[in-house]
Design an enzyme around this catalytic site. Structure first.
Site, PDB file in Angstrom:
ATOM      1  N   TRP A 173       0.832  -1.216   0.000  1.00 15.92           N
ATOM      2  CA  TRP A 173       0.000   0.000   0.000  1.00 15.92           C
ATOM      3  C   TRP A 173       0.858   1.254   0.000  1.00 15.92           C
ATOM      4  CZ3 TRP A 173      -4.141  -1.376  -2.001  1.00 15.92           C
ATOM      5  CH2 TRP A 173      -4.785  -2.562  -1.640  1.00 15.92           C
TER       6      TRP A 173
ATOM      7  N   LYS B  39     -12.046  -1.721   6.833  1.00  7.59           N
ATOM      8  CA  LYS B  39     -11.352  -2.550   7.822  1.00  7.59           C
ATOM      9  C   LYS B  39     -11.972  -2.342   9.213  1.00  7.59           C
ATOM     10  CE  LYS B  39      -8.201  -3.145   4.378  1.00  7.59           C
ATOM     11  NZ  LYS B  39      -7.610  -2.309   3.347  1.00  7.59           N
TER      12      LYS B  39
ATOM     13  N   ASP C 142      -1.693   7.015   5.909  1.00  7.14           N
ATOM     14  CA  ASP C 142      -2.738   6.061   5.506  1.00  7.14           C
ATOM     15  C   ASP C 142      -2.947   5.111   6.683  1.00  7.14           C
ATOM     16  OD1 ASP C 142      -4.249   3.977   4.518  1.00  7.14           O
ATOM     17  OD2 ASP C 142      -2.843   3.406   2.928  1.00  7.14           O
TER      18      ASP C 142
HETATM   19  C1  LIG Z   1      -6.916  -1.917   2.218  1.00  6.51           C
HETATM   20  C2  LIG Z   1      -5.898  -0.873   2.211  1.00  6.51           C
HETATM   21  C3  LIG Z   1      -5.788   0.065   1.168  1.00  6.51           C
HETATM   22  C4  LIG Z   1      -6.661   0.029  -0.049  1.00  6.51           C
HETATM   23  O1  LIG Z   1      -7.890   0.482   0.257  1.00  6.51           O
HETATM   24  P1  LIG Z   1      -9.024   0.713  -0.872  1.00  6.51           P
HETATM   25  O2  LIG Z   1     -10.088   1.337  -0.052  1.00  6.51           O
HETATM   26  O3  LIG Z   1      -9.357  -0.644  -1.401  1.00  6.51           O
HETATM   27  O4  LIG Z   1      -8.487   1.587  -1.912  1.00  6.51           O
HETATM   28  C5  LIG Z   1      -4.834   1.048   1.279  1.00  6.51           C
HETATM   29  N1  LIG Z   1      -4.020   1.119   2.330  1.00  6.51           N
HETATM   30  C6  LIG Z   1      -4.076   0.219   3.340  1.00  6.51           C
HETATM   31  C7  LIG Z   1      -3.149   0.336   4.497  1.00  6.51           C
HETATM   32  C8  LIG Z   1      -5.011  -0.795   3.309  1.00  6.51           C
HETATM   33  O5  LIG Z   1      -5.086  -1.685   4.308  1.00  6.51           O
END
Ligand SMILES: *Cc1c(COP(=O)(O)O)cnc(C)c1O
Length: 354
Positions: free
Chosen positions: A98, A190, A166
């Protein structure tokens, strides 16, 4: 019921599923799926969903919260566009898939990315620590929890530069100091709610200062926040369920109680991985994630036997990401301790029969 160790979309509290289901049939006489986002009943939902984020994370004054679409993946672009200043340079920490995605998207909008710390040399099995944060950049970006490899920052980078994170896979799992950050963003699916909404917590003073000549209205956090997440049709159902989940979080003791619960679950599982001679963890012990627990069989030829044991116990979502292999137990907020106990029992049973 199954024990859902899936990485995302993932488990939410059963009470939240039930309330959401009820509202699909009756939300003040309409279905939540048919209500106008401009109706006062939904505006109240959006307001509460925003307020509850502030309450759950003790968001200081001078910060705004909004819900957009596009997932954390569009967030990679949004934060780069909004944080770009005259230097058009940014410092990124690369801790996995990510983080790499965020780097790629920043480059696409014209940012000169300085990857000043990376764990790629050992396949992202640790969190880099001995790094020097560059000062000739517009902002610093990192990914607090590495969902795929199973590592997590236990302390955050210290800098006077704008700090962007993020937090998709560990937001609301532990206490944080929002005041340390300029933008926190997270896909809902999540720890927050169903897929569809993406949460942004933004320091007001960073808004409207981008040096980018390319700024589509939707991607401009200033306009989104001014329009209170209603610039266009928001992801109504996802925001609604996120609101229910945040109510549930606060009713059950808030983030500090959740943190204690999460540490208990993670400790139980890591203790078994370390004790059981048939397994080993994938990452450095001190960097282990409390959200995504990755582990391997010492003898791969026994995989079929272990797989049938956990499947028979009602466990789903345990296989590791295709880039890592082995197993990944995602033990997000809503996963009960009893599900971790079932997995640990299966691991013990597997050892007994070997
Ligand atoms: C799941 C995840 C993403 C991607 O998320 P989307 O909403 O599918 O774009 C990005 N960063 C992290 C840390 C994630 O766990």
């Amino acid at each position: 019921m199954k024990h859902n160790f899936g990485a995302g979309p993932c488990i939410l509290p059963q009470e939240v599923f039930k309330q959401a289901a009820d509202s699909v049939l009756d939300f003040n006489g309409l279905s939540i799926l048919e209500v106008s986002h401009r109706h006062k009943d939904f505006v109240a939902v959006m307001d509460e969903a925003i307020d509850l984020v502030k309450k759950a994370l003790n968001v200081p004054s001078g910060y705004s919260v909004c819900y957009l679409q596009g997932g954390a993946t569009l967030g990679f672009t949004i934060v780069a566009l909004n944080m770009m200043r005259e230097k058009k340079r940014a410092g990124y920490i690369n801790t996995g898939t990510w983080a790499s995605g965020a780097i790629k998207e920043a480059k696409k909008v014209g940012i000169d990315v300085n990857v000043f710390a990376s764990s790629e040399d050992r396949n992202f099995t640790y969190i880099p620590k001995d790094y020097i944060i560059p000062n000739d950049v517009d902002y610093i970006h990192f990914t607090s929890n590495n969902t795929i490899y199973g590592t997590q920052f236990k302390t955050f980078p210290k800098t006077n530069l704008p700090l962007i994170c993020d937090m998709s896979s560990d937001i609301f799992s532990k206490e944080i100091n929002v005041g340390d950050f300029d933008i926190i963003y997270a896909g809902a699916q999540k720890n927050l709610g169903p897929a569809g909404a993406t949460l942004y917590i933004v320091k007001d003073e960073v808004l409207g200062k981008s040096s980018s000549t390319f700024m589509p209205t939707y991607l401009d956090l200033k306009q989104q926040i001014e329009k209170e997440s209603m610039l266009n049709t928001p992801p109504v159902f996802s925001v609604y369920v996120a609101m229910l989940n945040l109510r549930n979080l606060i009713e059950t003791g808030g983030v500090s109680a959740m943190q204690a619960k999460n540490e208990g679950k993670a400790n139980l599982l890591y203790e078994e991985i370390d004790r059981n001679t048939l397994f080993r963890g994938c990452v450095e012990t001190e960097d282990r994630s409390n959200m995504n627990v990755t582990f391997l069989l010492n003898d791969e030829s026994k995989a079929q036997q272990f797989d049938s044991l956990w499947k028979n116990a009602g466990i789903v979502g345990l296989p590791g990401h295709r880039s890592v292999g082995g197993y990944r137990a995602s033990i997000y907020n809503a996963l009960p301790l009893s599900s971790v106990q079932v997995l640990v029992e299966v691991m013990k049973e597997f050892e007994r029969t070997n």
